[in-house]
Design an enzyme around this catalytic site. Structure first.
Site, PDB file in Angstrom:
ATOM      1  N   SER A 260      43.793  39.276  46.999  1.00 53.34           N
ATOM      2  CA  SER A 260      42.496  39.460  46.349  1.00 53.34           C
ATOM      3  C   SER A 260      42.177  38.262  45.474  1.00 53.34           C
ATOM      4  O   SER A 260      43.048  37.449  45.160  1.00 53.34           O
ATOM      5  CB  SER A 260      42.514  40.724  45.497  1.00 53.34           C
ATOM      6  OG  SER A 260      43.354  40.506  44.380  1.00 53.34           O
ATOM      7  N   LYS A 261      40.917  38.203  45.083  1.00 49.68           N
ATOM      8  CA  LYS A 261      40.458  37.158  44.177  1.00 49.68           C
ATOM      9  C   LYS A 261      41.314  37.198  42.904  1.00 49.68           C
ATOM     10  O   LYS A 261      41.675  36.169  42.358  1.00 49.68           O
ATOM     11  CB  LYS A 261      38.992  37.452  43.850  1.00 49.68           C
ATOM     12  CG  LYS A 261      38.274  36.347  43.174  1.00 49.68           C
ATOM     13  CD  LYS A 261      36.826  36.705  42.976  1.00 49.68           C
ATOM     14  CE  LYS A 261      36.669  37.473  41.721  1.00 49.68           C
ATOM     15  NZ  LYS A 261      35.575  37.320  40.880  1.00 49.68           N
TER      16      LYS A 261
END
Ligand code: GLU
Length: 509
Positions: A260-261
């Site tokens: 994920s970011k």
């Protein structure tokens, strides 16, 4: 003959493009080009509540940066446009009406408050077999009541009627046979109260109208697949349905789950292709491009996250990828992202790339630092000298700024402990020799000649060259790095060399 291969990347423009998204673009592109087919970009922007200004432009810029240019898109147009779903709004209603007429969809009149109340009452509420008859819709109400509600323009949506007790299946190109129990699938909204389709209806209608033959998307879309298969069956026939390929996730380097970011922020590496500025939150997320990745390397490393040709080969040009790509070599399992390996790809590509091309990529970094690179040919030459030592584009600043200006920091601490009067005398003499040459109009010499002369002076003064090379390097570049000392002298020329020796002698005195 089989129909011409047509594939699509169908993002919702809601933010920056995650590297998993770019890999989906890449696999679409490679498959299309390998099969002489067409690659389409379709913007799935029917959810206006998720609209983010700039996100579509960002997608187009990212594809352009990666060199994965679509054959048809909102920007390039094409015979099956418009390619932005919001501009296709009038097209979808007839398909929703067809589904109603066939009994495969129904009107639902529940207000947002009704739905909220139900969600509170029933944990993990799903609008499906178990509860649909408790709701306000054309299945639970009488025909007359429904007619009355419609006549009064009561706000309503259209939902798919997922059949009870059936198995829906698809042959996924990567995962093989995948089946779903319809009792677990909810009656998704197909057309919203404002007449906009949801993703589910739009994706099926548009894949059909745009004659898509293969649909590649991330594995996270697999749970929606039964709804799409049913819509294909009801609207166009399963024989017309594109072949599905749900691509495995790119996983976080530590632990399990999708990268994920936030993992990127936590571990200090980019997850988006390019810098993304979110106007809603006023935050910037760093991208591979701005970190100093070259697009060739970015594309190459993405290809290797989930595909290989069965050999140990890792460095591929886009044309080699196109030639070698096949879906049967796409892995079923997720690939763990390794940032060090990603940087390795970039370093390999920097070594491989023409110096002229690198110069154009590196120039903006020098501009940003306010470093004048004098003339373009000189920059190209310097790049050739240091590229072996650079992994990311900004490394060219640290590895080569001393070619353009004297270093501001000189690591005299590394010289001082062994510094003495004989060394000081040696460098004074060396500077004198160089000054004499300059006085005679000689401002540079080939590195080999400079080395021979240096060694002759060392011998004359009865010193050891090994003890003088490191101080000399530090005087020229500021620290213990850089290519061969005499190559540096040759490039920066004698006047500059003299000035740097004298400056260091002053610091050391
Ligand atoms: N609009 C979906 C997305 O945002 C596309 C999924 C698909 O390709 O079907 O990724």
């Amino acid at each position: 003959m089989d129909a011409k291969v047509r594939v699509r990347f169908a993002p919702s423009p809601t933010g920056g493009l995650h590297l998993g998204g770019v890999r989906t673009v890449l696999f679409n592109y490679l498959f299309a080009k390998h099969n002489n087919g067409e690659f389409i970009l379709r913007i799935e922007d029917t959810d206006q509540t998720r609209f983010v200004p700039g996100a579509e432009q960002y997608i187009q810029d990212t594809l352009a940066w990666c060199g994965l240019v679509p054959d048809e898109s909102p920007l390039h147009g094409g015979p099956y446009g418009p390619y932005r779903q919001s501009e296709r709004k009038p097209l979808y209603q007839q398909y929703a009406d067809q589904l109603i007429a066939q009994g495969n969809a129904y009107y639902a009149f529940d207000t947002p408050e009704d739905l909220d109340a139900k969600r509170k009452e029933v944990p993990n509420f799903q609008y499906s077999l178990a509860h649909r008859m408790e709701m306000k819709n054309a299945l639970s109400l009488s025909k007359e009541a429904v007619a009355e509600l419609l006549k009064n323009n009561t706000p309503h949506v259209i939902r798919i009627k997922v059949p009870d007790n059936e198995e829906v299946s698809l042959e996924d190109v990567i995962r093989g046979h995948v089946s779903f129990d319809t009792n677990m699938v909810d009656d998704k909204v197909l057309l919203k109260a404002d007449g906009m389709p949801t993703y589910h209806l739009a994706v099926v209608v548009d894949d059909h109208l745009m004659k898509i033959t293969h649909a590649f998307r991330g594995e996270e879309w697999l749970p929606s697949a039964p709804v799409h298969v049913l819509l294909w069956k009801y609207l166009f026939g399963l024989d017309k349905m594109p072949k599905w390929a749900h691509l495995p996730l790119i996983l976080k380097p530590d632990g399990n789950g999708k990268l994920s970011k936030r993992d990127g922020e936590r571990l200090g590496f980019p997850v988006f292709a390019m810098d993304w500025f979110d106007p809603n939150t006023n935050t910037k997320t760093i991208g591979f491009k701005e970190r100093g990745f070259v697009p060739e390397a970015f594309v190459n490393l993405l290809a290797m996250l989930g595909w290989n040709d069965g050999t140990d080969k890792e460095i591929y040009t886009i044309n080699e990828l196109i030639a070698g790509f096949s879906l049967d070599r796409v892995h079923k399992g997720g690939a763990k992202f390794d940032y060090e390996k990603a940087k390795w790809f970039n370093g390999e590509w920097i070594k491989k790339m023409e110096n002229e091309k690198l110069a154009a990529l590196v120039q903006p970094y020098f501009d940003k630092e306010g470093i004048d690179v004098h003339d373009p040919a000189y920059l190209v030459k310097v790049i050739g000298l240091v590229k072996e030592r650079c992994t990311l584009l900004p490394d060219f600043i640290t590895q080569s700024s001393f070619y353009f200006k004297a270093p501001t920091q000189i690591d005299t601490a590394s010289i001082a402990p062994k510094w003495d009067a004989t060394k000081s005398a040696f460098f004074t003499e060396l500077a004198n020799e160089y000054s004499n040459k300059v006085a005679n109009g000689i401002n540079t010499l080939p590195a080999t000649e400079l080395e021979t002369e240096f060694k002759a002076l060392v011998t004359k003064q009865e010193l050891k060259p090994g003890e003088l090379m490191l101080p000399f390097r530090i005087m020229l570049v500021g620290g213990k790095f850089g290519p061969g000392v005499f190559e540096i002298v040759e490039a920066i020329e004698l006047k500059d060399t003299i000035a740097r020796i004298q400056h260091s002698l002053q610091l050391l005195s």
